[in-house]
Design a protein around this motif. Structure first.
Motif, short mmCIF file in Angstrom:
data_model
loop_
_atom_site.label_atom_id
_atom_site.label_comp_id
_atom_site.label_asym_id
_atom_site.label_seq_id
_atom_site.Cartn_x
_atom_site.Cartn_y
_atom_site.Cartn_z
N ALA A 24 0.84 -1.20 0.00
CA ALA A 24 0.00 0.00 0.00
C ALA A 24 0.87 1.25 0.00
O ALA A 24 1.84 1.36 0.75
CB ALA A 24 -0.93 0.01 1.22
N ASP A 25 0.49 2.20 -0.85
CA ASP A 25 1.19 3.48 -0.97
C ASP A 25 0.82 4.37 0.21
O ASP A 25 -0.36 4.58 0.50
CB ASP A 25 0.78 4.14 -2.29
N ASN A 26 1.84 4.91 0.88
CA ASN A 26 1.61 5.76 2.05
C ASN A 26 2.13 7.17 1.82
O ASN A 26 2.44 7.88 2.77
CB ASN A 26 2.30 5.14 3.28
N SER A 27 2.22 7.60 0.56
CA SER A 27 2.81 8.90 0.26
C SER A 27 1.77 10.01 0.29
O SER A 27 0.56 9.78 0.27
CB SER A 27 3.48 8.86 -1.11
N ARG A 28 2.27 11.24 0.29
CA ARG A 28 1.41 12.41 0.42
C ARG A 28 0.58 12.67 -0.84
O ARG A 28 -0.42 13.40 -0.78
CB ARG A 28 2.26 13.64 0.72
N SER A 29 0.99 12.11 -1.98
CA SER A 29 0.24 12.37 -3.21
C SER A 29 -1.18 11.83 -3.14
O SER A 29 -2.06 12.28 -3.89
CB SER A 29 0.96 11.76 -4.40
N LEU A 30 -1.46 10.89 -2.23
CA LEU A 30 -2.81 10.36 -2.08
C LEU A 30 -3.71 11.30 -1.28
O LEU A 30 -4.89 10.99 -1.07
CB LEU A 30 -2.77 8.99 -1.42
N SER A 31 -3.19 12.42 -0.83
CA SER A 31 -4.03 13.38 -0.12
C SER A 31 -4.81 14.27 -1.08
O SER A 31 -5.64 15.09 -0.65
CB SER A 31 -3.16 14.26 0.79
N ILE A 32 -4.58 14.13 -2.40
CA ILE A 32 -5.30 14.91 -3.39
C ILE A 32 -6.73 14.39 -3.50
O ILE A 32 -6.97 13.17 -3.50
CB ILE A 32 -4.59 14.82 -4.76
N ALA A 33 -7.68 15.31 -3.59
CA ALA A 33 -9.08 14.95 -3.76
C ALA A 33 -9.44 15.02 -5.24
O ALA A 33 -9.07 15.97 -5.93
CB ALA A 33 -9.98 15.88 -2.95
N ASP A 34 -10.14 14.02 -5.74
CA ASP A 34 -10.53 13.96 -7.15
C ASP A 34 -11.79 14.78 -7.40
O ASP A 34 -12.79 14.62 -6.69
CB ASP A 34 -10.78 12.51 -7.57
N GLY A 35 -11.75 15.61 -8.42
CA GLY A 35 -12.94 16.36 -8.85
C GLY A 35 -13.53 17.19 -7.73
O GLY A 35 -12.83 17.91 -7.02
N ASP A 36 -14.85 17.08 -7.59
CA ASP A 36 -15.56 17.85 -6.57
C ASP A 36 -15.67 17.09 -5.26
O ASP A 36 -16.38 17.53 -4.34
CB ASP A 36 -16.97 18.20 -7.07
N ALA A 37 -15.00 15.95 -5.17
CA ALA A 37 -15.09 15.15 -3.95
C ALA A 37 -14.41 15.86 -2.79
O ALA A 37 -13.35 16.48 -2.95
CB ALA A 37 -14.44 13.78 -4.17
N ASN A 38 -15.02 15.79 -1.66
CA ASN A 38 -14.44 16.40 -0.47
C ASN A 38 -13.45 15.46 0.21
O ASN A 38 -12.65 15.89 1.03
CB ASN A 38 -15.54 16.78 0.53
N GLU A 39 -13.53 14.17 -0.13
CA GLU A 39 -12.66 13.18 0.48
C GLU A 39 -11.44 12.95 -0.41
O GLU A 39 -11.56 12.83 -1.62
CB GLU A 39 -13.41 11.86 0.68
N PRO A 40 -10.26 12.88 0.16
CA PRO A 40 -9.06 12.61 -0.64
C PRO A 40 -8.99 11.15 -1.07
O PRO A 40 -9.78 10.30 -0.61
CB PRO A 40 -7.91 12.98 0.30
N ARG A 41 -8.05 10.86 -1.94
CA ARG A 41 -7.88 9.48 -2.40
C ARG A 41 -7.51 8.54 -1.26
O ARG A 41 -7.77 7.34 -1.30
CB ARG A 41 -6.77 9.43 -3.46
N SER A 42 -6.89 9.08 -0.24
CA SER A 42 -6.49 8.25 0.89
C SER A 42 -7.69 7.62 1.58
O SER A 42 -7.59 6.51 2.14
CB SER A 42 -5.68 9.07 1.90
N SER A 43 -8.83 8.29 1.56
CA SER A 43 -10.02 7.71 2.19
C SER A 43 -10.46 6.45 1.47
O SER A 43 -10.84 5.45 2.10
CB SER A 43 -11.15 8.74 2.20
N ALA A 44 -10.44 6.47 0.14
CA ALA A 44 -10.80 5.27 -0.62
C ALA A 44 -9.81 4.15 -0.37
O ALA A 44 -10.19 2.97 -0.29
CB ALA A 44 -10.87 5.61 -2.10
N VAL A 45 -8.54 4.47 -0.19
CA VAL A 45 -7.53 3.44 0.09
C VAL A 45 -7.76 2.85 1.47
O VAL A 45 -7.67 1.62 1.67
CB VAL A 45 -6.12 4.03 -0.04
N ARG A 46 -8.08 3.69 2.46
CA ARG A 46 -8.36 3.17 3.80
C ARG A 46 -9.56 2.23 3.77
O ARG A 46 -9.55 1.16 4.40
CB ARG A 46 -8.66 4.33 4.76
#
Length: 765
Positions: free
Chosen positions: A31-53
């Motif tokens: 699993a990737d634990n880097s900061r780049s997963l803190s980006i939120a896609d589109g109009d989503a309020n949740e970052p990519r890290s939430s989907a990974v969790r």
């Protein structure tokens, strides 16, 4: 049909196949634990890290539980380093880099020779250390990537790349070129600012974006900064517009400037005007230091010119010292004047006879001096100076230079970029006007010589003195004509003609030719009266110093690439220039003592040489690294097994900013052998957020090259259920009685029901 099925079952047929032996194979979840997963896609309020969790969270009877029934599951997280975990609760997505190549390489080495069935990789694929050769090596298990993030473009500004270029051109500005990637900023003005070390604005530019996705190139020119390593900072911004991240909007720029002085040895056969203006040109130059040997009297036989009765020394030295007979030159020695020496003992015996004395200089200039002045050993030493030491040799024109100096069949003649012989009857290339051959000196001389730059000369900054082509052409047209030129019979293969001497009739001869020779370079300037340039009447303000400027630029070009005794270079593992590391071949990270790669480290390389420029072994090399917060970290460089005289050390920067390193060398006897300085800038955030969209292309390539496949997050349950039937290192055959299958009993029951239904339909029951 029913009776046929029952008859077949009497033979007890078996159903068989191959599957992975339960719990005998290993399977890795990475699993990737880097900061780049803190980006939120589109109009989503949740970052990519939430989907990974959510994907990796443990729940009863989930896909991880099903996977553990068939495999020995190992779980890891990675950012800069690979770390084991039990349940991915340690995921905090604060890693400063995505060292995907390092993670896969470590897993390959750690499980080499063990039954590893595959790797489930959860990442956005934006690796900051990607090495394309990794996929060409054997031993990687099948990789099954799960892409984290959406392909939808996000509004963002990113400085993708920064290039720094500089030259030996006097006072030439340092050119900084940057590439800015834009997305979602159409018709929005962007502002990019270049800041110096004090935070002051050195340059800035504003430009509007014309498309939704566009790459803009910016170019800045700043005046030379202080010698040594300096750091600038680029920042890009757009007013009143939200971005996906601001982490990639700034980058550090490393500007290494040469540090002098670089010593040049000038040797002349007689006092002349060339030395006067050459010495004057470099008198105030902090980068070049000119030492001169000027002959004021040639070597004479002892019996030709006798002094007073009983006198055996040269009369020219009479009266200088009281003990003249013991210390003055003999009749059979030339009389030399030494100028600008570093001490009274330097070159006291004339031109150097040992490599230690000659190799202390970086360039040698020969002017109006015949080959007979040197011994055969000194001529060979000059060749070693260029080919082995990497020095530079420049021969100026004069009465006793080139062919007239008898250099045809000498080591110096071999090094020069022009041929010195002249085939008989060749009317194209004629001997110079100083030729001792009376038959050939009768050829008509060239007159009214004008300087004209060649195509190669126009491309070299050190050949130009003006900022524009028109101004340069006007300068060349206003130059006074030359009267003397050592003609040559041709240009050697691989040499480049920088300038031509064109006479009034249109005939032309090489005026400046250069070439590489071994590790060094040589140049030929056949003009014998370049000093006439100084005779030009003073015109515009500041234009009467062109000759001085030309001399300084030529000498700087001679010494700019000459190696020093101590050289310190920094080879960064992460791409410090800001390029897309997934598309290029970055240098390999340094090796730790155990032989494994140290992710995120920079490699500090020190090359040491003796005074004769043989590799220096058995030395102590201490490196002092200055961190951005002012902390000094001391390191000891260790000898490398790859090359003699090579010392290496690895350093892992823990913060962003500018790093300087000072290397101090001590030889085996405890004497100081020299120092060297270098620097680099660490931009982990800019590299980590170089792209906002997931790198699906890279993840797809990894899957295809390793025998895996790219998975959707919603299809993991199906994938895990069918994983035991895929290829695995440890397998077993399974068998089941055919009659024990549910479909067999369903078919038999279907036959009975079908017969009953058929009879009812036909009225037979």
């Amino acid at each position: 049909v029913l009776f046929a099925i029952l008859a077949l079952l009497l033979f007890d047929p078996l159903w068989s196949g191959v599957r992975a032996r339960p719990r005998a194979n290993l399977f890795v979840i990475l699993a990737d634990n880097s900061r780049s997963l803190s980006i939120a896609d589109g109009d989503a309020n949740e970052p990519r890290s939430s989907a990974v969790r959510t994907l990796l969270a443990r729940r009863p009877h989930d896909w991880q539980t099903r996977l553990e029934q068939d495999f020995d599951v190992r779980r890891y997280t990675f950012d800069r380093q690979l770390a084991p975990t039990d349940d991915f609760a340690a995921l905090d997505f604060t890693g400063k880099a995505t060292h995907l190549a390092h993670a896969l390489e470590t897993i390959r080495e750690r499980y080499r020779g063990r039954p590893l069935a595959g790797v489930l990789l959860v990442s956005d694929g934006n690796a900051t250390d990607w090495d394309p050769t990794l996929l060409e090596r054997s031993g990687l298990p099948p990789v099954y990537p799960v892409v984290a993030g959406s392909e939808e473009p996000l509004p963002d500004l990113a400085i993708e790349r920064v290039d720094v270029s500089q030259s030996a051109f006097e006072d030439a500005p340092v050119t900084i070129q940057s590439r800015v990637r834009t997305a979602g900023f159409k018709d929005v003005p962007l502002k990019i600012v270049l800041l110096d070390e004090d935070g002051e604005v050195a340059a800035e530019e504003t430009r509007a974006v014309s498309d939704d996705e566009e790459i803009l190139s910016f170019r800045f020119q700043v005046r030379p900064v202080k010698p040594g390593t300096s750091f600038l900072r680029l920042e890009v911004s757009a007013a009143d517009r939200r971005e996906a991240t601001l982490e990639n909007n700034a980058r550090f720029v490393t500007v290494p400037r040469p540090t002098g002085p670089h010593r040049v040895l000038y040797v002349s056969g007689r006092p002349n005007w060339e030395f006067k203006f050459l010495n004057r040109a470099v008198a105030d130059d902090s980068e070049v230091e000119l030492a001169a040997l000027i002959r004021i009297a040639k070597r004479e036989a002892k019996f030709d010119f006798r002094g007073r009765a009983g006198e055996s020394s040269n009369p020219l030295f009479r009266g200088f010292k009281q003990n003249a007979d013991a210390e003055t030159e003999r009749y059979d020695e030339p009389v030399l004047v030494r100028l600008n020496m570093k001490d009274a003992a330097e070159l006291q015996g004339g031109f150097p006879r040992t490599a230690e004395d000659l190799f202390a200089f970086k360039a040698v200039v020969l002017d109006d001096l015949e080959a007979a002045f040197f011994t055969h050993e000194q001529l060979e030493l000059l060749e070693r100076f260029v080919a082995h030491r990497g020095g530079a040799l420049l021969m100026l024109g004069g009465q006793e230079s080139f062919h007239n100096g008898g250099y045809e069949h000498t080591p110096v003649g071999r090094m020069l970029p022009v041929y010195l012989d002249n085939p008989a009857g060749d009317s194209t290339f004629r001997r110079d006007t100083f030729s001792r051959d009376s038959k050939r000196s009768a050829l008509p001389p060239m007159s009214g010589l004008r300087l004209e730059l060649s195509r190669e000369g126009w491309l070299e900054p050190w050949m130009r003195l003006r900022t524009t082509e028109d101004a340069e052409r006007d300068r060349l047209a206003a130059m006074p004509s030359f009267r003397t030129l050592n003609r040559t019979s041709g240009i050697k293969a691989g040499a480049q003609t920088m300038a031509w001497a064109v006479d009034s009739g249109g005939a032309r001869q090489p005026a400046l030719v250069v070439q590489r020779y071994g590790r060094g370079r040589t140049a030929a300037l056949p003009a014998g009266d370049l000093w006439r340039w100084r005779l030009k009447p003073t015109g515009e303000a500041g234009r009467d110093d062109d000759l001085d400027k030309a001399w300084r630029q030529m000498l700087r070009w001679l010494v700019v690439d000459v190696p020093a005794r101590v050289e310190l270079t920094v080879e960064a593992h992460a791409d410090a220039s800001g390029a897309d590391v997934a598309q290029r071949d970055p240098p390999q990270p340094p090796l730790s003592k155990g032989g494994s790669r140290m992710a995120g480290a920079v490699r500090l390389v020190v090359r040491l040489r003796e005074r004769d420029f043989a590799p220096l072994d058995n030395a102590a090399v201490e490196l002092a690294v200055s961190a951005p917060d002012g902390e000094i970290i001391k390191l000891a460089a260790e000898p490398s097994l790859a090359e003699p005289g090579l010392y290496e050390a690895a350093f892992v920067p823990r913060s962003a900013g500018a790093f300087r390193v000072l290397g101090t060398v001590t030889d085996s006897e405890g004497n100081a052998a020299g120092t060297a300085e270098a620097g680099w800038a660490a931009d982990p955030a800019a590299d980590e957020f170089a792209a906002t969209r997931p790198n699906t292309k890279l993840l797809t390539e990894i899957a295809e090259r390793t025998g895996g496949e790219v998975l959707a997050a919603g299809a993991i349950d199906t994938f895990v259920a069918g994983l035991p039937s895929r290829s695995a290192p440890v397998t077993e055959r399974w068998t089941y009685p055919l009659w024990h299958q549910a479909w067999v009993f369903a078919m038999a029951l279907g036959c009975l029901i079908g017969e009953w239904a058929l009879r009812r339909w036909k009225g037979l029951a």
